[in-house]
Design a protein around this motif. Structure first.
Motif, PDB file in Angstrom:
ATOM      1  N   HIS A  93       0.789  -1.113  -0.019  1.00 34.42           N
ATOM      2  CA  HIS A  93       0.039   0.066   0.049  1.00 34.42           C
ATOM      3  C   HIS A  93       0.953   1.003  -0.119  1.00 34.42           C
ATOM      4  O   HIS A  93       1.130   2.479   0.760  1.00 34.42           O
ATOM      5  N   GLY A  94       1.889   1.101  -0.784  1.00 31.67           N
ATOM      6  CA  GLY A  94       2.704   2.510  -0.932  1.00 31.67           C
ATOM      7  C   GLY A  94       4.199   1.917  -0.714  1.00 31.67           C
ATOM      8  O   GLY A  94       4.491   0.963  -0.189  1.00 31.67           O
ATOM      9  N   PHE A  95       5.055   2.467  -1.468  1.00 33.47           N
ATOM     10  CA  PHE A  95       6.563   2.324  -1.631  1.00 33.47           C
ATOM     11  C   PHE A  95       7.046   3.225  -0.259  1.00 33.47           C
ATOM     12  O   PHE A  95       7.494   2.665   0.655  1.00 33.47           O
ATOM     13  N   LYS A  96       7.314   4.563  -0.557  1.00 35.60           N
ATOM     14  CA  LYS A  96       7.698   5.341   0.540  1.00 35.60           C
ATOM     15  C   LYS A  96       6.689   6.190   0.997  1.00 35.60           C
ATOM     16  O   LYS A  96       6.368   6.769   2.165  1.00 35.60           O
ATOM     17  N   THR A  97       5.985   6.814  -0.248  1.00 32.89           N
ATOM     18  CA  THR A  97       4.382   7.528   0.260  1.00 32.89           C
ATOM     19  C   THR A  97       3.585   6.266   0.726  1.00 32.89           C
ATOM     20  O   THR A  97       3.241   5.526  -0.243  1.00 32.89           O
ATOM     21  N   GLN A 397       0.581  11.080  19.653  1.00 35.36           N
ATOM     22  CA  GLN A 397       1.861  11.641  18.986  1.00 35.36           C
ATOM     23  C   GLN A 397       2.585  10.508  18.842  1.00 35.36           C
ATOM     24  O   GLN A 397       3.761  10.078  19.194  1.00 35.36           O
ATOM     25  N   ASN A 398       2.243   9.530  17.768  1.00 36.17           N
ATOM     26  CA  ASN A 398       2.994   8.274  17.510  1.00 36.17           C
ATOM     27  C   ASN A 398       2.927   8.053  16.155  1.00 36.17           C
ATOM     28  O   ASN A 398       2.069   8.371  15.510  1.00 36.17           O
ATOM     29  N   GLY A 399       4.223   7.918  15.538  1.00 29.13           N
ATOM     30  CA  GLY A 399       4.310   7.602  13.971  1.00 29.13           C
ATOM     31  C   GLY A 399       4.028   6.205  13.430  1.00 29.13           C
ATOM     32  O   GLY A 399       4.219   6.064  12.235  1.00 29.13           O
ATOM     33  N   ASP A 400       3.452   5.417  14.473  1.00 31.77           N
ATOM     34  CA  ASP A 400       3.206   3.954  14.141  1.00 31.77           C
ATOM     35  C   ASP A 400       1.576   3.784  13.623  1.00 31.77           C
ATOM     36  O   ASP A 400       0.596   3.506  14.126  1.00 31.77           O
ATOM     37  N   ILE A 401       1.644   4.797  12.410  1.00 34.14           N
ATOM     38  CA  ILE A 401       0.203   4.812  11.643  1.00 34.14           C
ATOM     39  C   ILE A 401       0.396   4.497  10.264  1.00 34.14           C
ATOM     40  O   ILE A 401      -0.705   4.478   9.557  1.00 34.14           O
ATOM     41  N   LYS A 408       9.046   0.448   3.077  1.00 32.78           N
ATOM     42  CA  LYS A 408       9.940   1.815   3.083  1.00 32.78           C
ATOM     43  C   LYS A 408       9.513   2.796   3.490  1.00 32.78           C
ATOM     44  O   LYS A 408      10.314   4.084   3.442  1.00 32.78           O
ATOM     45  N   GLY A 409       8.365   2.813   4.241  1.00 35.47           N
ATOM     46  CA  GLY A 409       7.856   3.810   4.853  1.00 35.47           C
ATOM     47  C   GLY A 409       8.464   4.445   6.047  1.00 35.47           C
ATOM     48  O   GLY A 409       9.033   3.684   6.875  1.00 35.47           O
ATOM     49  N   SER A 410       8.267   5.628   6.359  1.00 40.70           N
ATOM     50  CA  SER A 410       9.172   6.285   7.278  1.00 40.70           C
ATOM     51  C   SER A 410       8.252   6.747   8.324  1.00 40.70           C
ATOM     52  O   SER A 410       7.266   7.847   8.251  1.00 40.70           O
ATOM     53  N   ARG A 411       8.242   6.456   9.691  1.00 39.00           N
ATOM     54  CA  ARG A 411       7.344   6.553  10.699  1.00 39.00           C
ATOM     55  C   ARG A 411       7.721   8.299  11.114  1.00 39.00           C
ATOM     56  O   ARG A 411       6.714   8.961  11.372  1.00 39.00           O
ATOM     57  N   GLU A 412       8.865   8.544  10.763  1.00 40.54           N
ATOM     58  CA  GLU A 412       9.313   9.996  11.121  1.00 40.54           C
ATOM     59  C   GLU A 412       8.821  10.906  10.195  1.00 40.54           C
ATOM     60  O   GLU A 412       8.513  12.135  10.547  1.00 40.54           O
ATOM     61  N   LYS A 413       8.555  10.553   8.804  1.00 43.60           N
ATOM     62  CA  LYS A 413       7.953  11.469   7.920  1.00 43.60           C
ATOM     63  C   LYS A 413       6.445  11.626   7.983  1.00 43.60           C
ATOM     64  O   LYS A 413       5.853  12.185   7.257  1.00 43.60           O
TER      65      LYS A 413
END
Length: 721
Positions: A93-97, A397-401, A408-413
């Protein structure tokens, strides 16, 4: 390159070189990989030699234009015939986006956006050197205990088939050789993996062939009809035989009956797993059964490279079978243009320009908005600007979404919920506390959260599962929120503040307690890179919720599996002559789902008039028009998903209580009335009979129209032959 050229390559190949084309190895095995050499021990343990690596046909998990180009260049230097590698990866469901998980995408009921999401995923992946994605996953799912329901689009064969087509079109485009921004798709998991017993991953599947064909096979067939280049076998058994060694399923049905001549790849290690399944007494027999069944590529086990040569030389496996499989692999390499352009779309400069571009993130945000489902709203939403908000919970406030398979997704981004709400509410109106972790917490965290909630006008609770709690190997027997989160909700609800629960999860949950305590519930799933922005847009009314469930939510886990298109019984609940007790029912909960298939609320409201049929009789070759007038009775423009269902009242075998046959998404202005028309054909009434004949039966049918599978208006008609 002409087909004759492929035959010329085949004729030059030794038997060892042919068999090595069937070997798929992970990236670190290959020269040029960034992690090259780190698995020297496992190579020896698996019996992998440098010669096997030199002649291997494909790579698992390589990405990044620089790394892929290095691997391909080294391979072409070392491969005697210069046969390029296929680079494959899980771009689900996406590469980096990262877009919402597929179950969430299903809830959009939007084929154009689904196609666009896979097109963008393909573009980013191809620029990074990937040639094949192991997607779409089209397994029909009815059991939310199974963690991999997040990879499917739901419980309906018709809707799953529509999404299968959309995803394949997005990934592959029209010409893989000319359009290097696309990748080959691999539909999975063939077949019926979604029916694993007890919702336990890798578990047994046992069903009739009629049920298999009726409910579970249509979406795979739809993907193949759309031109999907590859198929992946499932881990499970089908009729007592593991899929990777199931000749009836693969050779007879997939290849001979359906005419699929593309590549069939095993799932990770599935060929060797024929041994613990109990249908092969060792790797040699596993290799023989898988090859005779029709599996071309063996992922990450070595039964083929260690034993096929011996099987061919001993006469157990014909070299003709080997040649057919090699030609299928070479043909896909040709379709992708790899013989002429072995680096294909891999482009370091474009990686920087295109990946996670503003255009891609905007698309992810739009699809996240369309995928969220408003399950409850007691006049709390949309939130008013200026209200003092306490945002509380482990996902505040959690990037685990991003969810599982966001490789290749970035939780930070990823845009966290706090960031999105701060943009809409303003920092001066927003306070935030964790309250607890996903599965644990302290008294101090709870006290801090309660103190902030006391000062707020509205509480937003961000609750859910971690990514690791769903996805592959993420089966759960208790599908409630973790206990600590339920305790947090209970404590907050005692304050009497308007409370909105936003859920992050990969499966339908038991939300009975949540629904009872919260004033509003928004199912956000794992919404992807732009999740925080999308959710805030919905909460504050900048967007109007339009998502509709494609998988039913149970009252509790004891009700599972619960799905809308179930059969009636001889003693149905609510029948006119039914006795109070002796009917098919639970004593402690309703039979129906807590939130049914097709359900979802909006900030708009709609009324449906009685449907009108153009004719009360349907004959083969003719049609019936089903017309319904729908009015937006609110002061808010909104999108409505109008759903058409049919029931066959008397079939040769039992038929479902309802079957989705069509739907349309329409936008209504405030107060606007529209006349919605559906056309019913006899072909839509066909099903698999006891002898597997696909036909319709004359007799009475009911047609239903409504906003979901439970709230419908109906008319009847008769099919005449």
């Amino acid at each position: 390159m002409a087909d004759q050229a492929l035959h010329s390559i085949l004729e030059q190949m030794t038997l060892d070189e042919k068999i090595a084309q069937f070997m798929q190895l992970a990236t670190p095995f290959f020269e040029g990989a960034e992690e090259e050499g780190e698995i020297t021990g496992p190579m020896a343990e698996m019996g992998i030699t440098e010669e096997i690596v030199r002649n291997s046909g494909s790579v698992l998990g390589a990405s990044g234009a620089k790394e892929v180009r290095n691997i391909q260049e080294a391979h072409l230097r070392n491969n005697r015939l210069g046969i390029p590698l296929l680079i494959m990866a899980d771009i689900v469901h996406g590469f980096k986006t990262i877009f919402p998980v597929p179950l969430a995408i299903g809830c959009s009921w939007d084929m154009e956006l689904a196609e666009k999401s896979s097109e963008i995923a393909a573009r980013e992946a191809s620029i990074s050197g990937v040639h094949v994605t192991f997607a779409p996953m089209v397994d029909l799912v009815r059991d939310p205990r199974w963690g991999r329901v997040m990879e499917s689009t739901g419980e309906d064969p018709f809707l799953n088939s529509e999404f299968a087509r959309a995803f394949v079109k997005g990934f592959q485009g029209k010409n893989l050789a000319e359009d290097t921004d696309r990748v080959a798709a691999c539909v999975k998991h063939f077949a019926a993996y979604g029916a694993a017993e007890g919702g336990r991953d890798y578990n047994t599947v046992d069903m009739s062939e009629r049920q298999l064909r009726e409910m579970y096979l249509p979406a795979y067939k739809a993907a193949l009809d759309e031109g999907c280049e590859m198929v992946m076998t499932a881990f499970n058994t089908v009729d007592g035989i593991p899929a990777s060694g199931n000749k009836k399923l693969v050779r007879d049905l997939l290849r001979d009956e359906w005419g699929f001549d593309g590549i069939l790849i095993s799932d990770w290690g599935a060929v060797k797993e024929l041994i613990p399944h109990g249908v092969a007494d060792g790797e040699k027999e596993a290799a023989e059964k898988a090859m005779k069944a029709g599996v071309d590529i063996e992922m990450m086990t070595t039964c083929y490279v260690q034993h096929l040569k011996e099987l061919v030389e001993g006469g157990s496996v014909s070299e003709e079978l080997i040649d057919e499989a090699v030609l299928r692999i070479l043909t896909l390499k040709k379709k992708l243009g790899l013989f002429e352009h072995p680096h294909r779309g891999a482009d370091e400069k474009r990686e920087q320009e295109v990946i996670m571009s503003e255009e891609h993130r905007d698309a992810a945000r739009e699809l996240a908005v369309k995928s969220c489902v408003l399950l409850k709203n007691d006049k709390v939403l949309p939130l008013q600007a200026g209200k003092k908000i306490a945002l509380i919970g482990p996902f505040a406030q959690n990037g685990d979404i991003l969810g599982p398979w966001a490789w290749k997704g970035s939780r930070e981004k990823a845009v966290q919920l706090y960031e999105g709400i701060a943009k809409r509410a303003g920092l001066e109106s927003l306070s935030s506390a964790k309250g607890c972790d996903v599965a644990g917490g302290t008294e101090e965290e709870l006290k801090e959260a309660l103190a902030l909630a006391e000062e707020a006008e509205v509480v937003i609770l961000a609750l859910g599962e971690s990514s690791e709690m769903s996805g592959e190997a993420g089966s759960r027997s208790d599908i409630r929120l973790p206990e600590v989160q339920r305790e947090l909700l209970a404590a907050i609800s005692k304050l009497g503040k308007p409370t909105v629960v936003v859920l992050f999860n990969g499966r339908p949950l038991d939300l009975t307690e949540v629904s009872h305590r919260a004033d509003a519930v928004l199912e956000a799933w794992f919404p992807g890179t732009e999740g925080g922005h999308a959710i805030a847009d919905l909460l504050y009314g900048f967007e109007n919720p339009s998502g509709r469930l494609t998988m039913s939510f149970p009252h509790n886990v004891g009700q599972v599996p619960v799905y809308y298109n179930c059969f009636n019984t001889g003693r149905p609940q609510g029948a006119p002559d039914a006795q109070e007790r002796y009917v098919s029912q639970y004593l402690d909960i309703p039979n129906e789902a807590l939130y049914p298939f097709g359900y979802g609320l909006s900030y708009s409201s709609f009324t449906y008039e009685e449907p009108v049929l153009s004719n009360k009789t349907l004959k083969a070759g003719e049609t019936i028009d089903v017309t319904v007038r729908i009015t937006n009775t609110s002061e808010r423009e909104g999108e409505e998903t109008v759903q058409l269902y049919v029931r066959d009242l008397s079939g040769e075998v039992v038929r479902p209580l309802k079957e989705l046959k069509d739907f349309v998404k329409l936008t209504f202005k405030p107060g606007e009335t529209k006349e919605v028309n559906f056309t019913l054909r006899e072909e839509q009434l066909r099903y698999h009979h006891s002898d597997l004949q696909f036909a319709s039966d004359p007799g009475e049918f009911i047609v239903f129209v409504g906003p979901n599978s439970a709230e419908v208006k109906e008319q009847s008609f008769t099919l005449v032959k």
